[in-house]
Design an enzyme around this catalytic site. Structure first.
Site, mmCIF file in Angstrom:
data_model
loop_
_atom_site.group_PDB
_atom_site.id
_atom_site.type_symbol
_atom_site.label_atom_id
_atom_site.label_comp_id
_atom_site.label_asym_id
_atom_site.label_seq_id
_atom_site.Cartn_x
_atom_site.Cartn_y
_atom_site.Cartn_z
ATOM 1 N N SER A 99 0.827 -1.214 0.000
ATOM 2 C CA SER A 99 0.000 0.000 0.000
ATOM 3 C C SER A 99 0.857 1.257 0.000
ATOM 4 C CB SER A 99 -0.938 -0.017 1.209
ATOM 5 O OG SER A 99 -0.183 -0.192 2.394
ATOM 6 N N ILE B 293 3.208 3.920 -2.751
ATOM 7 C CA ILE B 293 2.828 4.663 -3.963
ATOM 8 C C ILE B 293 2.575 3.735 -5.148
ATOM 9 C CG2 ILE B 293 5.236 5.142 -4.677
ATOM 10 C CD1 ILE B 293 4.132 7.937 -5.569
ATOM 11 N N TYR C 128 7.796 7.881 4.299
ATOM 12 C CA TYR C 128 8.978 8.550 4.862
ATOM 13 C C TYR C 128 9.739 9.398 3.840
ATOM 14 C CZ TYR C 128 7.996 5.671 8.879
ATOM 15 O OH TYR C 128 7.370 5.101 9.950
ATOM 16 N N GLU D 6 18.651 18.395 -5.753
ATOM 17 C CA GLU D 6 19.332 17.327 -5.010
ATOM 18 C C GLU D 6 20.528 16.842 -5.821
ATOM 19 O OE1 GLU D 6 16.457 14.353 -3.829
ATOM 20 O OE2 GLU D 6 15.227 15.848 -2.826
ATOM 21 N N ASP E 256 10.428 -8.779 0.847
ATOM 22 C CA ASP E 256 9.583 -9.978 0.718
ATOM 23 C C ASP E 256 9.222 -10.306 -0.739
ATOM 24 O OD1 ASP E 256 9.646 -9.741 3.449
ATOM 25 O OD2 ASP E 256 7.525 -9.261 3.690
ATOM 26 N N HIS F 218 22.251 6.240 1.596
ATOM 27 C CA HIS F 218 22.018 7.693 1.633
ATOM 28 C C HIS F 218 23.142 8.310 2.456
ATOM 29 C CE1 HIS F 218 20.260 11.605 2.061
ATOM 30 N NE2 HIS F 218 19.271 11.260 1.246
ATOM 31 N N ARG G 283 24.870 10.349 -5.195
ATOM 32 C CA ARG G 283 24.945 9.776 -3.843
ATOM 33 C C ARG G 283 26.080 8.789 -3.627
ATOM 34 N NH1 ARG G 283 18.684 8.873 -2.642
ATOM 35 N NH2 ARG G 283 18.324 11.104 -2.525
ATOM 36 N N HIS H 165 19.620 2.704 1.974
ATOM 37 C CA HIS H 165 18.472 3.571 1.668
ATOM 38 C C HIS H 165 17.570 3.012 0.578
ATOM 39 C CE1 HIS H 165 16.321 7.343 1.276
ATOM 40 N NE2 HIS H 165 16.670 7.469 0.005
ATOM 41 N N ARG I 267 20.711 5.141 -8.497
ATOM 42 C CA ARG I 267 19.487 5.924 -8.747
ATOM 43 C C ARG I 267 19.727 7.418 -8.527
ATOM 44 N NH1 ARG I 267 15.182 7.834 -5.262
ATOM 45 N NH2 ARG I 267 16.288 6.923 -3.495
ATOM 46 N N SER J 17 12.601 7.851 -7.656
ATOM 47 C CA SER J 17 11.960 6.594 -7.276
ATOM 48 C C SER J 17 10.439 6.699 -7.260
ATOM 49 C CB SER J 17 12.471 6.183 -5.894
ATOM 50 O OG SER J 17 11.662 5.208 -5.360
HETATM 51 P P1 FAD Z 1 6.579 1.031 -0.174
HETATM 52 O O1 FAD Z 1 6.101 2.416 -0.123
HETATM 53 O O2 FAD Z 1 7.702 0.684 0.721
HETATM 54 O O3 FAD Z 1 5.363 0.054 0.136
HETATM 55 C C1 FAD Z 1 5.587 -1.330 0.293
HETATM 56 C C2 FAD Z 1 4.309 -1.972 0.766
HETATM 57 O O4 FAD Z 1 4.396 -3.386 0.631
HETATM 58 C C3 FAD Z 1 3.964 -1.713 2.213
HETATM 59 O O5 FAD Z 1 2.585 -1.464 2.298
HETATM 60 C C4 FAD Z 1 4.282 -3.037 2.899
HETATM 61 O O6 FAD Z 1 3.526 -3.298 4.056
HETATM 62 C C5 FAD Z 1 3.899 -3.995 1.800
HETATM 63 N N1 FAD Z 1 4.497 -5.328 1.944
HETATM 64 C C6 FAD Z 1 5.800 -5.672 1.868
HETATM 65 N N2 FAD Z 1 5.951 -6.992 2.052
HETATM 66 C C7 FAD Z 1 4.716 -7.495 2.249
HETATM 67 C C8 FAD Z 1 4.214 -8.796 2.520
HETATM 68 N N3 FAD Z 1 5.015 -9.866 2.646
HETATM 69 N N4 FAD Z 1 2.890 -8.951 2.680
HETATM 70 C C9 FAD Z 1 2.050 -7.891 2.593
HETATM 71 N N5 FAD Z 1 2.473 -6.649 2.348
HETATM 72 C C10 FAD Z 1 3.781 -6.450 2.177
HETATM 73 N N6 FAD Z 1 12.200 8.506 -3.226
HETATM 74 C C11 FAD Z 1 11.984 9.626 -3.955
HETATM 75 O O7 FAD Z 1 11.732 9.532 -5.167
HETATM 76 N N7 FAD Z 1 12.014 10.853 -3.367
HETATM 77 C C12 FAD Z 1 12.265 11.020 -2.040
HETATM 78 O O8 FAD Z 1 12.269 12.137 -1.541
HETATM 79 C C13 FAD Z 1 12.528 9.872 -1.262
HETATM 80 N N8 FAD Z 1 12.831 9.991 0.046
HETATM 81 C C14 FAD Z 1 12.964 8.845 0.794
HETATM 82 C C15 FAD Z 1 13.174 8.976 2.166
HETATM 83 C C16 FAD Z 1 13.227 7.843 2.961
HETATM 84 C C17 FAD Z 1 13.454 7.974 4.449
HETATM 85 C C18 FAD Z 1 13.085 6.566 2.369
HETATM 86 C C19 FAD Z 1 13.128 5.329 3.209
HETATM 87 C C20 FAD Z 1 12.914 6.436 0.999
HETATM 88 C C21 FAD Z 1 12.849 7.583 0.208
HETATM 89 N N9 FAD Z 1 12.656 7.477 -1.161
HETATM 90 C C22 FAD Z 1 12.453 8.619 -1.898
HETATM 91 C C23 FAD Z 1 12.441 6.184 -1.801
HETATM 92 C C24 FAD Z 1 10.936 5.967 -1.961
HETATM 93 O O9 FAD Z 1 10.257 6.478 -0.841
HETATM 94 C C25 FAD Z 1 10.600 4.497 -2.093
HETATM 95 O O10 FAD Z 1 11.441 3.891 -3.041
HETATM 96 C C26 FAD Z 1 9.164 4.327 -2.567
HETATM 97 O O11 FAD Z 1 8.308 5.021 -1.683
HETATM 98 C C27 FAD Z 1 8.789 2.869 -2.627
HETATM 99 O O12 FAD Z 1 7.415 2.777 -2.866
HETATM 100 P P2 FAD Z 1 6.762 1.350 -3.049
HETATM 101 O O13 FAD Z 1 5.322 1.587 -3.288
HETATM 102 O O14 FAD Z 1 7.530 0.585 -4.040
HETATM 103 O O15 FAD Z 1 6.998 0.615 -1.644
HETATM 104 C C1 SIN Z 2 16.164 12.629 0.157
HETATM 105 O O1 SIN Z 2 15.229 13.375 0.412
HETATM 106 O O2 SIN Z 2 17.348 12.930 0.334
HETATM 107 C C2 SIN Z 2 15.865 11.279 -0.399
HETATM 108 C C3 SIN Z 2 15.515 11.429 -1.810
HETATM 109 C C4 SIN Z 2 15.528 10.099 -2.505
HETATM 110 O O3 SIN Z 2 15.833 9.078 -1.912
HETATM 111 O O4 SIN Z 2 15.239 10.117 -3.692
#
Ligand code: FAD
Ligand code: SIN
Length: 532
Positions: free
Chosen positions: A10, A12, A45, A115, A222, A243, A291, A352, A387, A392
């Protein structure tokens, strides 16, 4: 349970895809499963923001493409880079239509941050809590769509394929198909099977494999581990992005607080223990080099001084502007007795982002039929060996959209698979002591941090391999005898992820992007992806 579209995750990637397929197919059921609370995701986050060419008066697609390719150090798929950069703008506008607020100037133009690795200001953001704003927007949007159900606190254990129908499935089996998943319902402690016509894996990253990470506890890889077990294709796992500037808090391990790169984009300077602004020794782009370069420079300075951190100096920055752009960081620092405008902030690199993952094509399709992957768990070809910051969230939206367009064309021709057996728990007992899991997890994180960190060498890889063999053997024995729990399954998944990182690192006989091996300090002339 049966559902037409099943979405795991759940964040993005999962939510964007779910909203789109549900709106396009109002007669079909869309089910999102997530393992803890619905908003506990890496997405929540995200700080810095989302990169997009929104202002063509001084930016252009070509510049964003070129910055992405430079960061990716020769391994990006150029076609994919062009797709993401060009289609990304439409996806950002959709997010705005769904209600996301990005900061604006007084004249109504977006405030665009900068950035590392970006040649222009092109990062849309909501203060320093962009991810929270996106997650809020998307969770609100799914509530408006009647044919979506979101089930939280359900842990997906494994993909269901021909293997579960009694067929031998190997890496060379043609047409491996996904029929759904087995799920541990954490509210009832029962294991259920969920049959689906199409499955989307949006399970995020794997930062928890390391001792210090910016990722929350859900980031245990996972989805990638499940696909590997199902004999699907995994690519480029050695490229783990550290990071450069996680907040250093003595004694704090696990999830570290991030100090967004946007702070350096607004003028903050890195200093070593002597107060020296050291980036000039490493790269002419200084604090805004990509980075991998900045993280390696910090790692080197920490090793020279024998310390666990360097400093981020924001003292020359404008206080009002800092408070406006970075209120969350300001509050966090203040809670630790640090005034970022007066004191240096102690920072250190932390795991990160995973650039590799489940290999997908340009429509988000994996090597397994009826299975898509999007977001951090996927390897689309965008990031190559490193990256570019803030690419992302953009990638996740573009590929979830592409997967949606592909999925809605297919769904009507698909049937539910029948004859899928229930989960077999025969011969398993309640776990006798959790220490067997928690101690292995500690060992795993330690060995990955010490041997598979920012700088690697052949001996470290060999040692990591041997220790992983033992952890693998012990954990598989435990798994065969014990009733499954999220803790045990996450440990098992993380051992698989660690194995994939080590194996891929061993295959790469060069240094490129995020993978730096002192035994092969040069780039090789041959471009190759590492496929497992
Ligand atoms: P996630 O948002 O991590 O969602 C994963 C989902 O899968 C969760 O709901 C989890 O519960 C579920 N899940 C996982 N395993 C299971 C399972 N076995 N069973 C059921 N559910 C499961 N990127 C940018 O582009 N810009 C930024 O500014 C940026 N800042 C960041 C700052 C931080 C602190 C972090 C940690 C990352 C940042 N990133 C940034 C990277 C970016 O946030 C992530 O790469 C992106 O949000 C990943 O999205 P996603 O939907 O793929 O996964
Ligand atoms: C950050 O805000 O520095 C993280 C950005 C990213 O991971 O893309």
């Amino acid at each position: 349970m049966e559902t037409d579209f099943l979405v795991i995750g759940s964040g993005i990637a999962g939510l964007t895809y779910a909203i789109k397929v549900a709106n396009a197919c109002p007669d079909k059921q869309v089910t999102i499963i997530t393992k803890t609370q619905s908003d506990e995701t890496n997405t929540k986050y995200a700080q810095g923001g989302i990169a997009g060419v929104m202002d063509t008066s001084h930016d252009s697609f070509q510049k964003h493409i070129s910055d992405t390719l430079i960061a990716g150090d020769g391994l990006c798929d150029e076609k994919v880079v062009e797709i993401v950069v060009k289609e990304g703008v439409q996806r950002i506008n959709e997010l705005i239509d769904w209600g996301a607020n990005f900061d604006k100037e007084a004249d109504g133009d977006f405030k665009l941050g900068k950035e590392g690795g970006h040649s222009e200001n092109r990062i849309l953001h909501h203060k320093d809590i962009t991810g929270r704003e996106m997650e809020r927007t998307l969770l609100a949007a799914i509530k408006e769509v009647p044919n979506i159900q979101l089930i939280s606190h359900c842990f997906v254990l494994d993909l269901i394929t021909q293997h579960h129908l009694g067929y031998l499935v190997t890496k060379s089996t043609p047409d491996i198909e996904c029929y759904g998943v087995y799920v541990l319902n954490l509210k009832t402690s029962r294991i259920e099977k969920v049959c689906a016509k199409l499955v989307m894996l949006a399970t995020g990253g794997n930062g928890q494999v390391y001792r210090s990470t910016t990722n929350p506890v859900i980031a245990t890889g996972d989805g990638v581990a499940m696909v590997y077990r199902a004999k699907g294709r995994i690519e480029n796992m050695e490229f783990i992005q550290f990071h450069p500037t996680a907040l250093y808090e003595p004694g704090i391990r696990g999830q570290c607080f991030l100090i967004t790169e946007a702070v350096r984009g607004d003028g903050a300077i890195l200093r070593n223990q002597d107060g020296e602004a050291f980036m000039r020794k490493y790269d002419e782009r200084l604090e805004l080099a990509p980075r991998d370069v900045v993280a390696r420079a910090i790692d080197n300075e920490m090793k020279i001084a024998g310390t666990e951190y360097v400093f981020l100096d924001c003292t020359a920055m404008d206080r009002d502007k800092f408070l406006e752009h970075f209120p969350n960081i300001f509050e966090k620092c203040k809670s630790l007795g640090i005034d970022p405008l007066k004191d240096f902030i102690p920072v250190a690199p932390a795991a990160h982002y995973s650039c590799g993952g489940i290999k997908t094509d340009e429509w988000g399709r994996t090597s397994i039929k009826n299975l898509y992957a999007s977001g951090e768990c996927a390897c689309t070809g965008l990031h190559g060996a490193n990256r570019l910051a803030s690419n992302s969230l953009l990638e996740a939206m573009v590929f979830s959209h592409r997967a949606f367009t592909n999925a809605v064309q297919k769904i009507n021709a698909l049937q539910f698979k029948t004859g899928i057996p229930n989960w077999n728990e025969e011969g398993t007992n309640k776990p006798s002591e959790m220490i067997l899991i928690t101690q292995s997890l500690k060992e795993l994180k330690l060995l990955m941090s010490d041997y598979l960190g920012i700088v690697r060498n052949n001996q470290r890889l060999q040692r990591a391999n041997r220790r992983l063999d033992l952890l693998h053997e012990e954990t598989e024995t435990l798994y065969e005898r014990t009733q499954v729990s999220p803790q045990l399954c996450e440990l098992r998944n993380m051992i698989t992820i660690a194995y994939l990182i080590v194996k891929s690192a061993e295959l790469r006989k060069e240094s490129r992007g995020l993978h730096y091996n002192t035994d092969y300090p040069q780039r090789s002339a041959i471009l190759q992806n590492t496929i497992l």
